[in-house]
Design a protein around this motif. Sequence first.
Motif, PDB file in Angstrom:
ATOM      1  N   THR A  44      13.658-138.060  51.311  1.00 24.00           N
ATOM      2  CA  THR A  44      12.498-138.912  51.049  1.00 24.00           C
ATOM      3  C   THR A  44      12.214-138.922  49.549  1.00 24.00           C
ATOM      4  O   THR A  44      12.666-138.041  48.809  1.00 24.00           O
ATOM      5  CB  THR A  44      11.242-138.419  51.800  1.00 24.00           C
ATOM      6  OG1 THR A  44      10.989-137.074  51.441  1.00 24.00           O
ATOM      7  CG2 THR A  44      11.421-138.516  53.294  1.00 24.00           C
ATOM      8  N   VAL A  45      11.460-139.930  49.111  1.00 26.60           N
ATOM      9  CA  VAL A  45      11.068-140.037  47.710  1.00 26.60           C
ATOM     10  C   VAL A  45      10.349-138.748  47.316  1.00 26.60           C
ATOM     11  O   VAL A  45       9.511-138.248  48.050  1.00 26.60           O
ATOM     12  CB  VAL A  45      10.154-141.265  47.500  1.00 26.60           C
ATOM     13  CG1 VAL A  45       9.553-141.260  46.108  1.00 26.60           C
ATOM     14  CG2 VAL A  45      10.935-142.545  47.735  1.00 26.60           C
ATOM     15  N   GLU A 101      13.377-141.069  43.044  1.00 32.38           N
ATOM     16  CA  GLU A 101      12.274-141.916  42.610  1.00 32.38           C
ATOM     17  C   GLU A 101      12.179-143.200  43.436  1.00 32.38           C
ATOM     18  O   GLU A 101      13.195-143.792  43.801  1.00 32.38           O
ATOM     19  CB  GLU A 101      12.452-142.268  41.135  1.00 32.38           C
ATOM     20  CG  GLU A 101      12.423-141.033  40.245  1.00 32.38           C
ATOM     21  CD  GLU A 101      12.551-141.376  38.773  1.00 32.38           C
ATOM     22  OE1 GLU A 101      12.343-142.550  38.399  1.00 32.38           O
ATOM     23  OE2 GLU A 101      12.864-140.454  38.004  1.00 32.38           O
ATOM     24  N   LYS A 102      10.970-143.644  43.676  1.00 32.14           N
ATOM     25  CA  LYS A 102      10.703-144.839  44.481  1.00 32.14           C
ATOM     26  C   LYS A 102      11.320-146.089  43.863  1.00 32.14           C
ATOM     27  O   LYS A 102      11.769-146.981  44.572  1.00 32.14           O
ATOM     28  CB  LYS A 102       9.192-145.011  44.645  1.00 32.14           C
ATOM     29  CG  LYS A 102       8.812-146.162  45.538  1.00 32.14           C
ATOM     30  CD  LYS A 102       7.316-146.265  45.712  1.00 32.14           C
ATOM     31  CE  LYS A 102       6.977-147.451  46.591  1.00 32.14           C
ATOM     32  NZ  LYS A 102       5.553-147.550  46.835  1.00 32.14           N
ATOM     33  N   ARG A 103      11.376-146.169  42.542  1.00 35.45           N
ATOM     34  CA  ARG A 103      11.872-147.382  41.882  1.00 35.45           C
ATOM     35  C   ARG A 103      13.350-147.657  42.177  1.00 35.45           C
ATOM     36  O   ARG A 103      13.848-148.747  41.955  1.00 35.45           O
ATOM     37  CB  ARG A 103      11.639-147.312  40.377  1.00 35.45           C
ATOM     38  CG  ARG A 103      12.392-146.209  39.682  1.00 35.45           C
ATOM     39  CD  ARG A 103      11.918-146.091  38.229  1.00 35.45           C
ATOM     40  NE  ARG A 103      12.427-144.892  37.628  1.00 35.45           N
ATOM     41  CZ  ARG A 103      13.548-144.829  36.948  1.00 35.45           C
ATOM     42  NH1 ARG A 103      14.262-145.910  36.746  1.00 35.45           N
ATOM     43  NH2 ARG A 103      13.944-143.680  36.434  1.00 35.45           N
ATOM     44  N   TRP A 104      14.078-146.648  42.685  1.00 34.15           N
ATOM     45  CA  TRP A 104      15.490-146.859  43.026  1.00 34.15           C
ATOM     46  C   TRP A 104      15.664-147.536  44.372  1.00 34.15           C
ATOM     47  O   TRP A 104      16.753-148.002  44.699  1.00 34.15           O
ATOM     48  CB  TRP A 104      16.246-145.533  43.018  1.00 34.15           C
ATOM     49  CG  TRP A 104      16.381-144.925  41.659  1.00 34.15           C
ATOM     50  CD1 TRP A 104      16.451-145.593  40.467  1.00 34.15           C
ATOM     51  CD2 TRP A 104      16.454-143.545  41.335  1.00 34.15           C
ATOM     52  NE1 TRP A 104      16.567-144.715  39.427  1.00 34.15           N
ATOM     53  CE2 TRP A 104      16.571-143.436  39.938  1.00 34.15           C
ATOM     54  CE3 TRP A 104      16.426-142.385  42.086  1.00 34.15           C
ATOM     55  CZ2 TRP A 104      16.672-142.227  39.283  1.00 34.15           C
ATOM     56  CZ3 TRP A 104      16.534-141.165  41.420  1.00 34.15           C
ATOM     57  CH2 TRP A 104      16.657-141.094  40.040  1.00 34.15           C
ATOM     58  N   LEU A 105      14.605-147.596  45.171  1.00 30.24           N
ATOM     59  CA  LEU A 105      14.697-148.245  46.481  1.00 30.24           C
ATOM     60  C   LEU A 105      14.684-149.760  46.297  1.00 30.24           C
ATOM     61  O   LEU A 105      13.708-150.324  45.836  1.00 30.24           O
ATOM     62  CB  LEU A 105      13.535-147.821  47.376  1.00 30.24           C
ATOM     63  CG  LEU A 105      13.548-146.362  47.813  1.00 30.24           C
ATOM     64  CD1 LEU A 105      12.275-146.044  48.577  1.00 30.24           C
ATOM     65  CD2 LEU A 105      14.763-146.044  48.646  1.00 30.24           C
ATOM     66  N   LYS A 107      15.420-153.209  48.471  1.00 34.13           N
ATOM     67  CA  LYS A 107      15.616-153.687  49.842  1.00 34.13           C
ATOM     68  C   LYS A 107      16.907-154.485  50.012  1.00 34.13           C
ATOM     69  O   LYS A 107      17.528-154.443  51.058  1.00 34.13           O
ATOM     70  CB  LYS A 107      14.424-154.535  50.278  1.00 34.13           C
ATOM     71  CG  LYS A 107      13.161-153.721  50.422  1.00 34.13           C
ATOM     72  CD  LYS A 107      11.983-154.593  50.781  1.00 34.13           C
ATOM     73  CE  LYS A 107      10.722-153.742  50.804  1.00 34.13           C
ATOM     74  NZ  LYS A 107       9.522-154.524  50.960  1.00 34.13           N
ATOM     75  N   HIS A 138      14.246-142.641  51.622  1.00 33.86           N
ATOM     76  CA  HIS A 138      13.222-143.639  51.946  1.00 33.86           C
ATOM     77  C   HIS A 138      11.868-143.097  51.534  1.00 33.86           C
ATOM     78  O   HIS A 138      11.739-141.958  51.126  1.00 33.86           O
ATOM     79  CB  HIS A 138      13.246-143.969  53.439  1.00 33.86           C
ATOM     80  CG  HIS A 138      13.181-142.764  54.305  1.00 33.86           C
ATOM     81  ND1 HIS A 138      12.009-142.153  54.643  1.00 33.86           N
ATOM     82  CD2 HIS A 138      14.166-142.017  54.865  1.00 33.86           C
ATOM     83  CE1 HIS A 138      12.259-141.109  55.376  1.00 33.86           C
ATOM     84  NE2 HIS A 138      13.572-140.987  55.532  1.00 33.86           N
ATOM     85  N   GLU A 139      10.835-143.944  51.660  1.00 34.21           N
ATOM     86  CA  GLU A 139       9.472-143.527  51.278  1.00 34.21           C
ATOM     87  C   GLU A 139       8.924-142.525  52.259  1.00 34.21           C
ATOM     88  O   GLU A 139       9.221-142.482  53.400  1.00 34.21           O
ATOM     89  CB  GLU A 139       8.539-144.734  51.221  1.00 34.21           C
ATOM     90  CG  GLU A 139       8.820-145.596  50.012  1.00 34.21           C
ATOM     91  CD  GLU A 139       7.776-146.673  49.843  1.00 34.21           C
ATOM     92  OE1 GLU A 139       6.633-146.326  49.489  1.00 34.21           O
ATOM     93  OE2 GLU A 139       8.124-147.843  50.067  1.00 34.21           O
TER      94      GLU A 139
END
Length: 139
Positions: A44-45, A101-105, A107, A138-139
């Motif tokens: 997870t992030v 990091e979230k910015r790498w997700l 869609k 994932h988040e």
Amino acid sequence: MLKRSGFVVLFLILCSLLSTLVSAVPATPSYEIDLISPVYGNYTVGDILTAKAKITKAVRKANPMVKVIMQKKATLPLVNEHIGDIRARDLASKGFKVKLEKRWLIKEQGGHFRIRINWKAGEGFEGGFNDSEGFRFHE
């Protein structure tokens, strides 16, 4: 007129065949520095991943600088970010830690990622790259 256009078509076909014969062969990974972690799994992030590697004696002696990259596991990755550098001996003993990091997700390309390392050639070993196993987060 028909004869001339026939030659043009034949010429274009030959050019296209030759271009496919001379196109570059994709590079294969090197095992001078072989990533053994991170392994396949779901994260997870905010999780901390540790990239570790096995290295050959020649690499251990030369101790080259290794570039670490976070990359989408896709043909044309939208995430291909240099996240740091580490010496080969440190990568083998301590590992390289990275916070997800979230910015790498993104869609558009799903959630599969990998860590890629690359290095330059030195005395007794070749330069190259190596990839970790694919993993998801994932988040």
